[in-house]
Structure formats: C-alpha cells, structure tokens
Design an enzyme around this catalytic site. Structure first.
Site, PDB file in Angstrom:
ATOM      1  N   CYS D 107       0.820  -1.148   0.213  1.00 42.55           N
ATOM      2  CA  CYS D 107       0.044  -0.002  -0.064  1.00 42.55           C
ATOM      3  C   CYS D 107       0.785   1.359   0.101  1.00 42.55           C
ATOM      4  CB  CYS D 107      -1.102   0.005   1.174  1.00 42.55           C
ATOM      5  SG  CYS D 107      -0.364  -0.415   2.810  1.00 42.55           S
ATOM      6  N   SER D 108       1.061   1.998   0.922  1.00 46.12           N
ATOM      7  CA  SER D 108       1.742   3.263   1.236  1.00 46.12           C
ATOM      8  C   SER D 108       2.250   3.548   2.488  1.00 46.12           C
ATOM      9  CB  SER D 108       1.236   4.382   0.474  1.00 46.12           C
ATOM     10  OG  SER D 108       0.696   4.007  -0.896  1.00 46.12           O
ATOM     11  N   CYS D 109       2.612   2.403   3.145  1.00 51.00           N
ATOM     12  CA  CYS D 109       2.919   3.061   4.702  1.00 51.00           C
ATOM     13  C   CYS D 109       4.270   3.854   4.725  1.00 51.00           C
ATOM     14  CB  CYS D 109       3.162   1.476   5.499  1.00 51.00           C
ATOM     15  SG  CYS D 109       1.807   0.443   5.789  1.00 51.00           S
TER      16      CYS D 109
END
Lengths: 200, 220, 220, 200
Positions: D107-109
C-alpha cells in the site's frame, strides 16, 4: 462491443487503424487481396467445426485416436487441418479420471487451425489469471462440476505448441456417424471449459 | 518485459470471466483490419511473433488491463512499425506517406497467406542440439527476472517439476523477441503439482503443465 | 485479496516515477475530505486499518492502476460503509440520509483525534505469546496464496531469509482485515539477499528486509 | 492534478465525496470540527521538518543517536513526536558502506508523525514496483549514484512498524546548530531517495 454508430465521431482507435492501413497501403507494403484472404479465412473457413471433426473421428476410430494422442501435429495435418498457430499440436484426452483445461497466461495462444480464432473470454485477463489460480472454481462458473477424485490438468501454452482437448464421448451416442457426433462437440469442450452433453 | 502485468497467471481480482453468447469472430471492422494487417506484415517478414508479444507487453500496465485484445495488437503493431522504421509517428498521425526511406519488403501475396494458413509450416529449427533433460527428470525452474522479454511465467519460477514431454528445438523467445540472435533450444512440457506452485492448501491431485525452454531449467 | 494487482513489488512496466516539485499535501478539497472522513470513521471504530486495506485491494485491477491514491481511499471507505451497513447505495447516490438503522457509533470528538495524532498509541497487543524464532534464525517463507487478504508480498514467498529483528506482537492482518477474530502473532523483520529473491543476476551485495508475521514463516 | 474549474461540471469523484460526507453528517456520524482538526494537523502541523529535527539532533548528540537507532519509537516519542502511523518506529542509518531505502509495496505505509503525509510518487504504483525490483536504477533516477561497494538495504514496510532513514551528515557542517542542520535535511533523504547535500 457493439457496432459503432457511424454518425457519431469515430473513436480514436478506429482513426488510428485507418491511418495505419492507409500509410501501409500508400507505401505499397500490404496488398488488399491478401488482407481480404486472411479475413475470409478466419471469419468464414476455420472454426470449432474443424476440431469437432477431429474429435468425432477420434471417438469412432481407435487407430486414429491412438495416433492423434501420440502425435497431434502429424495426425491433424494428415486430414488436412494445419496452418498458422496449429502446426505443433498436442491433444489431451479427458477421461473419467482426468480433466484437461487449456490456457495461455502470458498472451492468448490458441490452436487457430483447428478451433479458429479464440473467443474474447479466452483472451481476457480474468480467464488467463484464474485458469491457473483456481481451475475448479473457474470450471464451476462454466457449469462443469468435477468430482473431487477427478484430476485436473491445466496446460499453460507458453511456447509454440498448441493444445486441443479431446472431450469424453457422451453416453447415448452409439451408432452415430462422425458428422452427427461432430455436431455435439462444442468449442468449450475442446478448450476444457465444457463437456460434451449427450444428445437431447 | 518479464514482470509486466501481462504475466497474469495466478493473479486475483482481475474480474469475472464474461462469456458472450454467439460471439462473432470480429466485433468491428477495425478488428478485422488490425488482425489482417498484423498477419500480413508478420508473414511478409517485418517482425517475428515474439517481437509483437514483446511490444504488447510493453504497454503501460493500466492501459494493458483496460483495453481489448485487438487494441493490444494495434498497440504492439504500431510500436513495431515505428521501431523498424517502416513508418513515422507523423505518418501515423496524418494517415499519409511522407517519405520513402525505412524498411521495405515486398507485400505478401495472397497465395502465400493462403498457404501459410492451411499448411503445416513447423516453427521448430533443425539444429543439432542435444537435449539436457529426458522424460521423468526432476528439474528446478530458474529464479529469473531478466530485464527483457521472457516466456517463463512468474508463478512457475523457482519451483520443482518433472519433464513430461520433449517437444522440439525452437528459438528462445528471450532473444527472438528482439529479432535475434537466434538461440535454438529444446522445449519441454514440465509438470508441476499444484501444491508445489501454490502451496499446501492447493489441490493435492491437480497438476499444471508449462512449456519451458531449456535455459529456464536446471537439474533439481 | 492476496494476489491482486496491489501487490506491486518487483513488477515491471508500471510506468515512470513522477516527482511533483513543491507538491501540496492535498491537491483538491475532495482529497482533504476523503482523508479526514476516513480517519474520523476509522478512529471512531467503524473499521480497522487492515479492513480498508482489504477493500482497497478489492478494487478491479485496471481501476486500481488508473486511479489516484485518494480515489483508492474513497473506494475503500465507501465499500466499508456499505459493508458495515452504515449507509446504503441509494443514500450514496442521493446524498441524503434515508433511514436510521445500520451501524451507529458516537462521532469522534476533535480532542480524541488530536490525541491520537500526537501521542504514542502502540498498535501491538500485550498477549503472552512466545516467539517461535530468534534473531539469526534461518526461515523459509510459506508458499501461501490464500483466498483472502494477507500481507506477505508475492515476491517474498517461498524464499529463505534470516530473522533480523523481533518487533512485537500484533494482530494478524489475514483475520484482522475481516474485523477479527483477533490473532496475535509476533512480527519479525526478515532479511533476504537480493539473489535469493530475484536470482543470481541480482546484486550480490544488496538485501531486502520485509516485515513478516510469524505464521508466514517456517524454520528453513 | 490541477484544481478543478468550478464552472465546469463536477467530476464524478467530487460528487461521490460530497454525497458520502453529506450522508455521514446528516446521520450525525462525523463531526465537522474533528474533520477540520485532522486536516489542519496533516496540512499544517506535521511534515518533514519534524524528521529533520530528529536527524539533526542525532547528528549532534551521539547519545541520542545511539538511543534512536536502538529504539526509534521511544526515542522519537521522548522528544514529542508520536502519533498515528508513527508509534512503532525503526531508524536506519546511512553510512559510507550502507544505503537504506524505504518502500511499502502493498500500500503506502509511511511515518506520518515524523514526515507528514507521503508525496504522491511514494504512493504511486511505479515507485512501489521498482523500489524492490531495481533500487539502484531507481536511486539513479533520483540523482543518487551509489558506488558498487555500497550495500543497498531496502525496507518493505508491510506491517505496523514505520521506517525513517538517518542520512549521513554532509561535510562542511562542523559547528552548525541543530536548527541550521535541520534546514539541510530533505524529506527524500529520510526516505532514502536522496542524500543530504553539503551547505551551498
């Protein structure tokens, strides 16, 4: 998927195809008669009826069937069905114990000279993804419910060889001719997403 | 390219398989034209099948997934015609020939097309290459992620299988997709158990058979 | 879902990385609203972070690749609000509340939001679970392709690595993404050589470190 | 990415957001003051300047640096920078031998409480795909040319821990204060896609 309304502006893709064709023709690189011949061949000459003839003959001629399973290319060519995307052929037999399913995950390889051009679903991303990931679930969606004790064999056609499934001959077909039998054989049955139903 | 989104085998959530009843061979005239132009230029010698596979795979991933099969062909064919200097972007935009240089081959005669469509023209090569493996050999597929076209699907890499069939000697797509150099290699059908490919939760009965060029394989 | 297109690590041809100079935090007001609505409903208890990861991943693949980050959030939030029966498609279409049943929680007070944004609120759980592995242990990542949400990336499955760090005990996303049952597990940082992950042509010097829940691992 | 022209019809996405917000508010499920607080915090309060303070302090205080590398969470929290997506922190030090790069492929942590919200490129599919596939090529595109003998460590942030890169302190900065040093530290340097340049 529907035909374009010709009073509306042409979509970009049609314009690009027209431009490409116009330039290739103006340069003298393609020949209209050749294009027509190609289109006519795949639109009107080849199709699943060819594969159905192969299958029906295998059902009625044990010697042909044995040769077909041992050497698909030579045996199909011997009865006059060869050509582009169909010169190297392997035939896989469905039995009570084994169900075969064909896919090309990387593009859409398909035995053109025995089945014609593939249907859109065969070329679609969903089929290519799921046929290897969940063949039994996919087959159920196609209405093919396999017993747990049937072995599924999925053939991912990534190279030059093309695959044809030899479906099981249905009950209630004793004494039928090759032509009668071939009427029963569906395209899906030769891909492995269908089975051949007994005559109604 | 190797790990592009075209390598769809085993992916989830790609959508439902939609079957069109009584589907025509072509839905629109532009599909007929794309198909026949591609076959005519391929058979005339402008490119190899592996080359158009490469240019199709090089489409942007979202575009690849949201366009139809013959749009893929169109994108792949246009990319090759530009790459081979058969025509220019300016000519494509105008639809008019603007210059005479560039790759030129005689147009494919309709008799040649007819012959190719109806006769066995084997794609294998008659190279004297000894096969490294024999039927029944256990093989390990290479964990390869080259920065070029290849035909070993991602789900089938770094796995163990068994040689099921020796097919014949063909040209390795990894180089053939760039017009060469020709690299003749044996192709095998390799059988994998579903559990080897997809883990212990997969079916214990089922198998997947993948066509593999010899250099994709090493002894297990 | 496990092998959806969100699992991007190691893919090719996804396009160039485009850097916007002096990029604002939000580009449009709708991005502000999606962001704050998501945080407010998350912190109010309507769903867990793993749940919105799941609903985002369940977007159709081509849509996922062709839409922006906050469009992903919007799709994920809407899917959850419908799934949790907070509102209905009819209400979403009309923009008007049409009924009173469905999940209801008190709105998050601004003080609670402020506190959560500025104070350490550990996400780990105080479960008495013995770690199965210790630093330096060689582990093999499972060849798992479950038909549900998971957080083991595809490129890191069925590979060997070494335990680099024990992090803490957290809730396994594979069940947390469905609102439970809570499955507390140790999380490790696992080191992999590039050659193990991407083959002998990869850099012999470089490493990749992946956070791994314990059930993704088995002893090597 | 440009602001929408409000005289044109609203795009579908804006309409959907408005409808969602209207229904949630009409039902009394969200509070306008809370939404404003959230937006204000991430738009105006947090950002890379916080991480830059952490880095500058680590450059000037060996004891702080040792604690930071040993326990990022506690050490960053001790100076008042914690919160959502930043409670579990690990700090990775770039040296002459090692270059660290952070990505979240699934995702885009991203460490919100020390770097603010991530830039679009960090969240984009191309970055997430390529950071693990070809980190050295990616770094070159970002203008970071590493010697072959530097070891690249890529951190794929798939769970609850967030990563901050501690960049190498540039030459020519002897005697500079923490505030002066923090002015040199860029967001990209703390993700690993940049290095901190010496003062001009």
């Amino acid at each position: 998927m529907s035909e374009h309304d010709h009073s509306a502006p042409l979509p970009d893709v049609e314009l690009r195809v027209r431009a490409l064709e116009a330039v290739l023709k103006e340069k003298g690189l393609v020949d209209e008669a050749t294009l027509d011949t190609v289109i006519d061949h795949y639109e009107n000459k080849v199709g699943p009826h060819i594969g159905a003839q192969v299958v029906a003959r295998a059902w009625t001629d044990p010697d042909f069937k044995a040769r077909l399973l041992a050497d698909g290319s030579a045996t199909i060519a011997e009865i006059g069905h060869a050509g582009l995307e169909g010169t190297h052929m392997a035939v896989k037999e469905n039995t009570a114990q084994v169900h075969n399913l064909v896919v090309c995950t990387l593009c859409s390889c398909y035995p053109w000279s025995t089945l014609g051009l593939p249907p859109t679903w065969y070329k679609s991303a969903p089929y290519r993804a799921r046929a290897v990931r969940d063949p039994r679930g996919l087959l159920e969606d196609f209405g093919v419910k396999l017993d747990d004790d049937v072995e599924v064999r999925v053939w991912d056609s990534t190279a030059e060889q093309r695959y044809l499934v030899l479906p099981a001959r249905p009950d209630g077909t004793d004494g039928m001719s090759v032509d009668e039998l071939s009427e029963l054989v569906t395209r899906d049955a030769m891909i492995g997403t269908g089975i051949v139903a007994p005559p109604a | 390219m190797t790990n592009s989104v075209h390598d769809l085998g085993g992916m989830d959530n790609i959508g439902p398989v939609i079957v069109e009843e009584n589907e025509p061979v072509f839905h629109n005239d532009w599909e007929r034209r794309v198909f026949s132009l591609t076959l005519a230029t391929l058979a005339a010698g402008y490119f190899r099948t592996d080359e158009i596979r490469r240019t199709i795979e090089d489409m942007p991933a979202d575009e690849y997934l949201s366009t139809s099969y013959y749009e893929h062909w169109l994108a792949g064919l246009v990319a090759l015609m530009l790459e081979k200097n058969v025509l220019t972007t300016s000519e494509l935009a105008s639809g008019k020939s603007e210059r005479d240089e560039g790759m030129r081959l005689p147009p494919l005669p309709k008799e040649a097309a007819q012959f190719a469509m109806t006769n066995p023209l084997p794609a294998n090569v008659d190279a004297k290459v000894q096969p490294r493996f024999k039927i029944g050999d256990r093989v390990h597929t290479r964990n390869m992620h080259p920065m070029h076209h290849t035909r070993i699907p991602r789900y089938g890499r770094d796995k163990e299988g068994v040689i099921d069939t020796l097919q014949a000697v063909f040209l390795l797509p990894d180089t053939n997709a760039y017009g060469g150099p020709d690299t003749p290699e044996h192709v095998y059908t390799v059988r994998f158990s579903y559990q080897e490919l997809f883990g212990p939760e997969a079916s214990p009965k089922d198998s997947l058979y993948i066509d593999m060029f010899e250099s994709y394989l090493e002894p297990a």
